[in-house]
Design a protein around this motif. Sequence first.
Motif, short mmCIF file in Angstrom:
data_model
loop_
_atom_site.label_atom_id
_atom_site.label_comp_id
_atom_site.label_asym_id
_atom_site.label_seq_id
_atom_site.Cartn_x
_atom_site.Cartn_y
_atom_site.Cartn_z
N GLY A 155 0.81 -1.20 0.00
CA GLY A 155 0.00 0.00 0.00
C GLY A 155 0.85 1.26 0.00
O GLY A 155 0.55 2.22 -0.71
N LYS A 156 1.91 1.26 0.80
CA LYS A 156 2.80 2.43 0.84
C LYS A 156 3.56 2.58 -0.47
O LYS A 156 3.86 3.71 -0.90
CB LYS A 156 3.75 2.32 2.03
N ILE A 157 3.88 1.48 -1.12
CA ILE A 157 4.54 1.56 -2.43
C ILE A 157 3.60 2.22 -3.44
O ILE A 157 4.01 3.08 -4.21
CB ILE A 157 4.95 0.15 -2.91
N ILE A 158 2.33 1.82 -3.40
CA ILE A 158 1.35 2.41 -4.32
C ILE A 158 1.18 3.90 -4.03
O ILE A 158 1.11 4.72 -4.95
CB ILE A 158 -0.01 1.69 -4.20
N GLU A 159 1.13 4.26 -2.76
CA GLU A 159 0.99 5.69 -2.41
C GLU A 159 2.17 6.51 -2.92
O GLU A 159 1.98 7.59 -3.48
CB GLU A 159 0.88 5.82 -0.89
N ARG A 160 3.38 6.00 -2.75
CA ARG A 160 4.56 6.71 -3.24
C ARG A 160 4.52 6.81 -4.76
O ARG A 160 4.84 7.85 -5.35
CB ARG A 160 5.84 6.00 -2.80
N MET A 161 4.12 5.72 -5.40
CA MET A 161 4.05 5.69 -6.85
C MET A 161 3.04 6.72 -7.36
O MET A 161 3.33 7.47 -8.30
CB MET A 161 3.65 4.27 -7.31
N LYS A 162 1.87 6.76 -6.75
CA LYS A 162 0.83 7.69 -7.18
C LYS A 162 1.25 9.14 -6.98
O LYS A 162 1.01 10.00 -7.84
CB LYS A 162 -0.48 7.40 -6.43
N THR A 163 1.90 9.42 -5.84
CA THR A 163 2.35 10.79 -5.57
C THR A 163 3.40 11.22 -6.59
O THR A 163 3.34 12.34 -7.12
CB THR A 163 2.94 10.88 -4.15
N LYS A 164 4.33 10.35 -6.87
CA LYS A 164 5.39 10.67 -7.82
C LYS A 164 4.84 10.88 -9.22
O LYS A 164 5.22 11.82 -9.93
CB LYS A 164 6.43 9.54 -7.83
N MET A 165 3.90 10.03 -9.63
CA MET A 165 3.35 10.13 -10.98
C MET A 165 2.43 11.34 -11.11
O MET A 165 2.37 11.96 -12.18
CB MET A 165 2.60 8.85 -11.33
N ALA A 166 1.72 11.69 -10.04
CA ALA A 166 0.79 12.82 -10.09
C ALA A 166 1.52 14.13 -10.33
O ALA A 166 0.95 15.08 -10.90
CB ALA A 166 -0.02 12.90 -8.80
N SER A 167 2.79 14.20 -9.92
CA SER A 167 3.57 15.42 -10.12
C SER A 167 3.97 15.60 -11.58
O SER A 167 4.38 16.69 -11.98
CB SER A 167 4.82 15.40 -9.23
N LYS A 168 3.85 14.52 -12.35
CA LYS A 168 4.25 14.58 -13.76
C LYS A 168 3.05 14.50 -14.70
O LYS A 168 3.01 15.17 -15.74
CB LYS A 168 5.20 13.42 -14.07
N THR A 169 2.07 13.66 -14.35
CA THR A 169 0.91 13.45 -15.23
C THR A 169 -0.37 13.45 -14.42
O THR A 169 -0.47 12.73 -13.41
CB THR A 169 1.02 12.10 -15.97
N LYS A 170 -1.34 14.23 -14.80
CA LYS A 170 -2.62 14.27 -14.11
C LYS A 170 -3.57 13.23 -14.73
O LYS A 170 -3.48 12.89 -15.90
CB LYS A 170 -3.24 15.66 -14.22
N GLY A 171 -4.48 12.73 -13.92
CA GLY A 171 -5.51 11.84 -14.42
C GLY A 171 -5.07 10.43 -14.70
O GLY A 171 -5.64 9.75 -15.55
N ASN A 172 -4.04 9.93 -13.99
CA ASN A 172 -3.61 8.55 -14.19
C ASN A 172 -4.71 7.59 -13.72
O ASN A 172 -5.33 7.79 -12.68
CB ASN A 172 -2.34 8.27 -13.40
N GLN A 173 -4.92 6.55 -14.52
CA GLN A 173 -5.86 5.51 -14.12
C GLN A 173 -5.09 4.25 -13.80
O GLN A 173 -4.22 3.82 -14.56
CB GLN A 173 -6.88 5.21 -15.22
N PHE A 174 -5.40 3.64 -12.63
CA PHE A 174 -4.67 2.47 -12.16
C PHE A 174 -5.51 1.22 -12.28
O PHE A 174 -6.70 1.21 -11.96
CB PHE A 174 -4.23 2.66 -10.71
N ILE A 175 -4.88 0.16 -12.75
CA ILE A 175 -5.49 -1.18 -12.76
C ILE A 175 -4.54 -2.08 -11.99
O ILE A 175 -3.39 -2.26 -12.37
CB ILE A 175 -5.69 -1.72 -14.18
N TYR A 176 -5.01 -2.64 -10.88
CA TYR A 176 -4.19 -3.48 -10.02
C TYR A 176 -4.60 -4.93 -10.18
O TYR A 176 -5.77 -5.28 -10.06
CB TYR A 176 -4.33 -3.05 -8.56
N LEU A 177 -3.63 -5.80 -10.43
CA LEU A 177 -3.89 -7.23 -10.61
C LEU A 177 -3.18 -8.02 -9.52
O LEU A 177 -1.95 -7.91 -9.35
CB LEU A 177 -3.39 -7.71 -11.98
N GLY A 178 -3.94 -8.80 -8.74
CA GLY A 178 -3.33 -9.55 -7.66
C GLY A 178 -4.18 -10.70 -7.19
O GLY A 178 -5.27 -10.96 -7.70
N ASP A 179 -3.66 -11.41 -6.19
CA ASP A 179 -4.37 -12.58 -5.68
C ASP A 179 -4.31 -12.71 -4.17
O ASP A 179 -5.22 -13.26 -3.56
CB ASP A 179 -3.76 -13.85 -6.29
N GLY A 180 -3.23 -12.24 -3.54
CA GLY A 180 -2.97 -12.61 -2.16
C GLY A 180 -3.39 -11.61 -1.11
O GLY A 180 -3.85 -10.49 -1.41
#
Length: 282
Positions: A155-180
């Motif tokens: 979760g913290k990795i995703i938060e850091r990723m979103k913050t970093k990407m938001a500073s460069k590109t607005k309106g990013n859409q995320f699709i998360y694929l997982g199982d566990g």
Amino acid sequence: MDNIVLIFDFDQTIIDCDSDEWVVNELGIGELFRQLLPSMTWNTLMDTMMKELHAQGKTIENIVKCLRRVQLDAHIINAIKSAYAMGCDLRIVSDANLLFIETILKKHEVLDCFSEINTNPCYVDEDGRLRILPYNDHINSPHGCSLCPTNMCKGKIIERMKTKMASKTKGNQFIYLGDGKGDYCPSLKLNEGDHIMAKKDHPLFELISENSKLIKAEVHQWSNGEELERILIQLISNYQMSSSSTTSNGSSSLISMDCKLETLPMASHDQSSISQPVSVPH
């Protein structure tokens, strides 16, 4: 067009097995692994297992050769290559380790499709033993999340990723694929307009079903590579058509009426760079 970011778990998602268990079972120390599991954290246990393999004379080449036998569903390969060709940003967030992930993806010629791999770092020491380190230093810098194992909070990795990407590109859409179970925390970090593809009858699917009011993203269930490919490509296509429609008339629906996706009813410091690279033998 806004950026579509695909975040993949690795074990039981991209591959249909657990890469750690695959290695210890294939190289003959599965029984020892299961004996020690109740008394050790998974990450520490895997480092211990690499010590045992080294003591038995197994080399990095033996481990790599074992990993190259892991099969990858043709539909998964096609989904990855197609999403990459469609301009998506593909990333991995996994509690496996860098050598295992890179070796398998390289074998199936999809490693270059991923812009980032967040996982437990590893290196080969002076004795030739593979050392597996925790992604997060839980002793000196604990992540503080009660939902996740001490070595990694996705979760913290995703938060850091979103913050970093938001500073460069607005309106990013995320699709998360997982199982566990470890994929539940990052699922809580996604917003409306994002999507979660949860593997059916696995812990993530069950946790989301039990706590649906906490999930903002739209959830889609899948059971095999064919379903993953179909749903993922449909989501990407719909979003791209939606973006084009918005540009022309100012409004759109993300999921078209003829998109027959199975969905669950819902209520209304990038550390990848510290993962020390391991040279994969050719």
